[in-house]
Motif scaffolding. Structure first.
Motif, mmCIF file in Angstrom:
data_model
loop_
_atom_site.group_PDB
_atom_site.id
_atom_site.type_symbol
_atom_site.label_atom_id
_atom_site.label_comp_id
_atom_site.label_asym_id
_atom_site.label_seq_id
_atom_site.Cartn_x
_atom_site.Cartn_y
_atom_site.Cartn_z
ATOM 1 N N ALA A 63 24.598 -134.835 5.780
ATOM 2 C CA ALA A 63 24.856 -133.420 6.050
ATOM 3 C C ALA A 63 23.587 -132.613 5.803
ATOM 4 N N ASP A 64 23.504 -131.433 6.381
ATOM 5 C CA ASP A 64 22.293 -130.631 6.196
ATOM 6 C C ASP A 64 21.970 -130.412 4.727
ATOM 7 N N GLY A 65 23.013 -130.241 3.893
ATOM 8 C CA GLY A 65 22.662 -130.014 2.498
ATOM 9 C C GLY A 65 23.792 -130.112 1.496
ATOM 10 N N PHE A 66 25.062 -130.049 1.963
ATOM 11 C CA PHE A 66 26.177 -129.979 1.031
ATOM 12 C C PHE A 66 27.334 -130.845 1.515
ATOM 13 N N PRO A 67 28.229 -131.235 0.605
ATOM 14 C CA PRO A 67 29.293 -132.164 0.978
ATOM 15 C C PRO A 67 30.294 -131.629 1.997
ATOM 16 N N LEU A 68 30.642 -130.343 1.921
ATOM 17 C CA LEU A 68 31.714 -129.802 2.748
ATOM 18 C C LEU A 68 31.348 -128.428 3.287
ATOM 19 N N LEU A 69 31.881 -128.114 4.468
ATOM 20 C CA LEU A 69 31.740 -126.782 5.026
ATOM 21 C C LEU A 69 33.133 -126.213 5.272
ATOM 22 N N VAL A 70 33.389 -125.054 4.709
ATOM 23 C CA VAL A 70 34.691 -124.402 4.800
ATOM 24 C C VAL A 70 34.564 -123.132 5.632
ATOM 25 N N THR A 71 35.452 -122.966 6.622
ATOM 26 C CA THR A 71 35.463 -121.742 7.427
ATOM 27 C C THR A 71 36.851 -121.121 7.406
ATOM 28 N N ASN A 72 36.955 -119.927 7.972
ATOM 29 C CA ASN A 72 38.159 -119.107 7.900
ATOM 30 C C ASN A 72 38.537 -118.659 9.311
ATOM 31 N N GLN A 73 39.762 -118.942 9.726
ATOM 32 C CA GLN A 73 40.190 -118.588 11.076
ATOM 33 C C GLN A 73 40.138 -117.084 11.310
ATOM 34 N N ALA A 74 40.469 -116.286 10.309
ATOM 35 C CA ALA A 74 40.439 -114.833 10.481
ATOM 36 C C ALA A 74 39.020 -114.332 10.732
ATOM 37 N N SER A 75 38.041 -114.989 10.159
ATOM 38 C CA SER A 75 36.646 -114.604 10.404
ATOM 39 C C SER A 75 36.268 -114.875 11.859
ATOM 40 N N LEU A 76 36.719 -116.010 12.392
ATOM 41 C CA LEU A 76 36.469 -116.288 13.810
ATOM 42 C C LEU A 76 37.180 -115.274 14.689
ATOM 43 N N ASP A 77 38.384 -114.888 14.321
ATOM 44 C CA ASP A 77 39.117 -113.891 15.108
ATOM 45 C C ASP A 77 38.350 -112.563 15.147
ATOM 46 N N GLU A 78 37.773 -112.172 14.017
ATOM 47 C CA GLU A 78 36.984 -110.940 13.970
ATOM 48 C C GLU A 78 35.735 -111.060 14.838
ATOM 49 N N LEU A 79 35.062 -112.197 14.753
ATOM 50 C CA LEU A 79 33.885 -112.419 15.582
ATOM 51 C C LEU A 79 34.252 -112.386 17.064
ATOM 52 N N ASN A 80 35.348 -113.024 17.432
ATOM 53 C CA ASN A 80 35.759 -113.030 18.835
ATOM 54 C C ASN A 80 36.152 -111.648 19.322
ATOM 55 N N ALA A 81 36.711 -110.812 18.450
ATOM 56 C CA ALA A 81 37.012 -109.436 18.833
ATOM 57 C C ALA A 81 35.736 -108.680 19.157
ATOM 58 N N ARG A 82 34.681 -108.935 18.419
ATOM 59 C CA ARG A 82 33.402 -108.279 18.697
ATOM 60 C C ARG A 82 32.762 -108.831 19.975
ATOM 61 N N LEU A 83 32.915 -110.122 20.220
ATOM 62 C CA LEU A 83 32.428 -110.684 21.481
ATOM 63 C C LEU A 83 33.181 -110.081 22.668
ATOM 64 N N ASP A 84 34.488 -109.973 22.523
ATOM 65 C CA ASP A 84 35.310 -109.404 23.593
ATOM 66 C C ASP A 84 34.915 -107.967 23.886
#
Length: 282
Positions: A148-169
């Motif tokens: 991995a680039d540097g750490f064991p795990l990568l955690v993301t949040n679906q609500a954060s993607l939803d916010e990003l997609n709202a800005r893309l839209d």
């Protein structure tokens, strides 16, 4: 309530993902995650940054070994799990870390070289090698990881993607799926970017500590299904994240998701649907 909505493992660094329903946690993260890596003639890792087509190389964890397939490849490639097979040891590097790995042989090198159109080789992480995440971020805790680039795990949040997609839209750009960010664990039930403020995440006896915001690179601009960039929006989502997601903790990098280490619960299972609790960092 917050819960795990998706789990992914990436057996070969920068190649395709395997979705999981449940998985047993190991000290370095998920079994087989970034256990293999493609290197150039100098032993340096290569990725979708140089070869977007790596996204189209699909892994499968079969009974006896890793099976890889790709559009245009005449045959699939099978790599045995058995680590006892004698393999040449070669010097490799992942960013600033240099160590040795085990070369998977000429057949694997020819297969990857033909797909990527460049001389490359496939290596696996050696069982007797220890690579630790940066103690600057882990507060001196030993956190093993593999390629991995540097750490064991990568955690993301679906609500954060939803916010990003709202800005893309809002600017007329197409929405993007979570696979652009290549997470291991996706959470649902949090507020947008609430993960930025979490210290410890607890799931069924497993404790994960969020240690570093993940600064995003141009791989986020690669369509993971096709291994290409959108001709009209080649720099998204980074253009939309510019400024808004710049984080001084990582020298102004555009962050999405959190790198995490395993605090306790090795041997316990993560599963889709499992409820999560958390403690905020103060």
């Amino acid at each position: 309530m917050p819960h795990i909505s998706a789990l992914f493992v990436y057996p070969v660094k920068s190649c395709g993902a395997i979705p999981l329903h449940q998985v047993r946690l190991e000290p370095h993260g998920l079994p087989w995650d970034r256990h293999w890596m493609v290197i150039d003639c100098n032993g340096r890792f290569v990725s979708q940054r140089e070869f977007p087509a790596m996204a189209r190389i699909r892994p499968q964890l079969a009974e006896r070994g890793l099976v890889l397939s790709a559009p245009g490849a005449h045959t699939s490639l099978e790599i045995p799990y058995d680590a006892s097979i004698a393999r040449e040891r070669v010097a490799v590097s992942v960013w600033r870390d240099s160590f040795v790995a085990q070369d998977e042989g000429d057949a694997a090198a020819r297969w990857f070289s033909a797909i990527l159109g460049a001389p490359v080789r496939l290596v696996r992480f050696a069982d007797d090698v220890t690579r630790l995440a940066s103690k600057t971020w882990t507060l001196d805790a030993d956190a093993p990881t593999q390629f991995a680039d540097g750490f064991p795990l990568l955690v993301t949040n679906q609500a954060s993607l939803d916010e990003l997609n709202a800005r893309l839209d809002a600017k007329g750009a197409p929405a993007i799926p979570m696979d652009r960010f290549r997470p291991n664990i996706v959470l649902s039930g949090l507020d947008a970017f609430e993960e930025d403020f979490i210290d410890t995440l607890t799931i069924d006896g497993i404790a994960l500590r969020m240690v570093k915001p993940c600064a995003r690179c141009p791989i986020t601009t690669v369509d993971q299904a096709h291994g290409t960039r959108d001709a009209r929006w080649p720099n998204e989502p980074l253009d939309t994240m510019f400024g808004w997601r710049a984080n001084p903790r990582v020298d102004g990098g555009l962050t999405f998701g959190q790198n995490a280490i395993v605090v306790e619960g090795i041997g316990n299972e993560l599963r889709v649907g499992a409820r999560a609790s958390f403690e905020f960092a103060f």
